[in-house]
Design an enzyme around this catalytic site. Structure first.
Site, short mmCIF file in Angstrom:
data_model
loop_
_atom_site.label_atom_id
_atom_site.label_comp_id
_atom_site.label_asym_id
_atom_site.label_seq_id
_atom_site.Cartn_x
_atom_site.Cartn_y
_atom_site.Cartn_z
CG LEU A 53 -1.99 -1.02 1.36
CD1 LEU A 53 -2.76 -0.82 2.67
CD2 LEU A 53 -2.95 -0.97 0.18
CG ASP A 54 0.72 4.15 -3.14
OD1 ASP A 54 1.56 3.32 -3.50
OD2 ASP A 54 -0.10 4.69 -3.90
NE ARG A 55 5.68 7.96 5.09
CZ ARG A 55 6.85 8.48 5.44
NH1 ARG A 55 7.82 8.57 4.55
NH2 ARG A 55 7.05 8.90 6.67
CB THR A 57 -3.02 4.00 0.63
OG1 THR A 57 -2.83 4.78 -0.56
CG2 THR A 57 -4.33 3.25 0.53
#
Length: 247
Positions: A53-55, A57
């Site tokens: 997961l993107d930081r 998100t």
């Protein structure tokens, strides 16, 4: 402590907060906390990431407890055999559900990907989207006297880097808080007016066949309090069950 959403002998799923890195990165050498290490400490064994997961998100983040199970789950991910569902707050009114089939070029990091092929052809990227709620706020953020926003259910059918953020921006409905592909005026409005600086995107649920038993498994994260506080301001329901992807 990190919140554990699901755990058995083979898998562990946690609720990753917005702003927390999944694992150590030389690009963020000053950071000291990571979801992977926090999960390992919580369950008492080494864990293997299935996806990222993107930081910025938040939401469901899945790990396995063995390399072999990680291989099986990675194959499922590559074959699109894992259902991924997100909720996002976007700029503007989205009135109808749809499916966006819009290929994306690989996003390269200037340092980490300096040896990668910069001329690689765009990759297939497909996202299903569905509006859940709308709100109009009496504040002029852009050229209009009011500002409109939509709560969206998003389902990426492929797994390209920043796919949901880039696809919503392509539809001219960028996700609020997206500092790369979003609208800076609306990002600033949310920071200043609501006192929250985050990407308004949450990985709400994952569905897949268990890698060992084969039984169907569904893991869902609750909305964080900052979402519910915002929804109360909007006049939307603050009941968690009203935002479940699957009841």
């Amino acid at each position: 402590m990190i919140e554990i959403l699901y755990q058995d002998d083979h898998l562990v799923a946690v609720h990753k907060p917005s702003g927390l890195l999944v694992h150590r990165s030389w690009l963020d050498r000053h950071e000291t906390q990571f979801a992977m290490q926090m999960t390992r400490d919580a369950v008492g064994c080494h864990v293997f990431p299935v996806h990222r997961l993107d930081r910025p998100t938040s939401g469901v983040l899945l790990f396995t407890k063995s390399a072999e199970t990680a291989r099986i789950m990675s194959e499922k991910m590559a074959a699109h055999d894992i259902d991924k569902h997100y909720l996002a707050l976007v700029r503007g009114y989205v009135h109808e559900a749809g499916e966006l089939d819009y290929a994306l070029k690989v996003e390269l990091d200037d340092i980490a990907d300096k040896m990668a092929d910069k001329d690689k052809a765009p990759q297939e990227a497909v996202t299903r989207y569905r509006p859940l709620a709308q709100v109009e706020l009496p504040f002029a953020v852009g050229r209009y006297p009011t500002s409109r926003y939509s709560l969206m259910a998003l389902e990426p059918l492929t797994g390209r880097k920043h796919q949901l953020r880039r696809h919503m921006a392509h539809l001219r409905h960028p996700i609020v808080g997206d500092t790369t592909h979003g609208d800076g005026r609306h990002n600033k409005f949310y920071r200043d007016h609501f006192g929250v600086q985050r990407l308004w995107l949450i990985a709400k649920g994952l569905g897949f066949a268990h890698p060992v038993s084969g039984e169907p498994l569904w893991i869902e994260a609750p909305l964080e309090q900052e979402w519910l506080t915002l929804f109360e301001t909007f006049g939307w329901s603050t009941a968690q069950q009203d935002y479940l992807i699957r009841s």
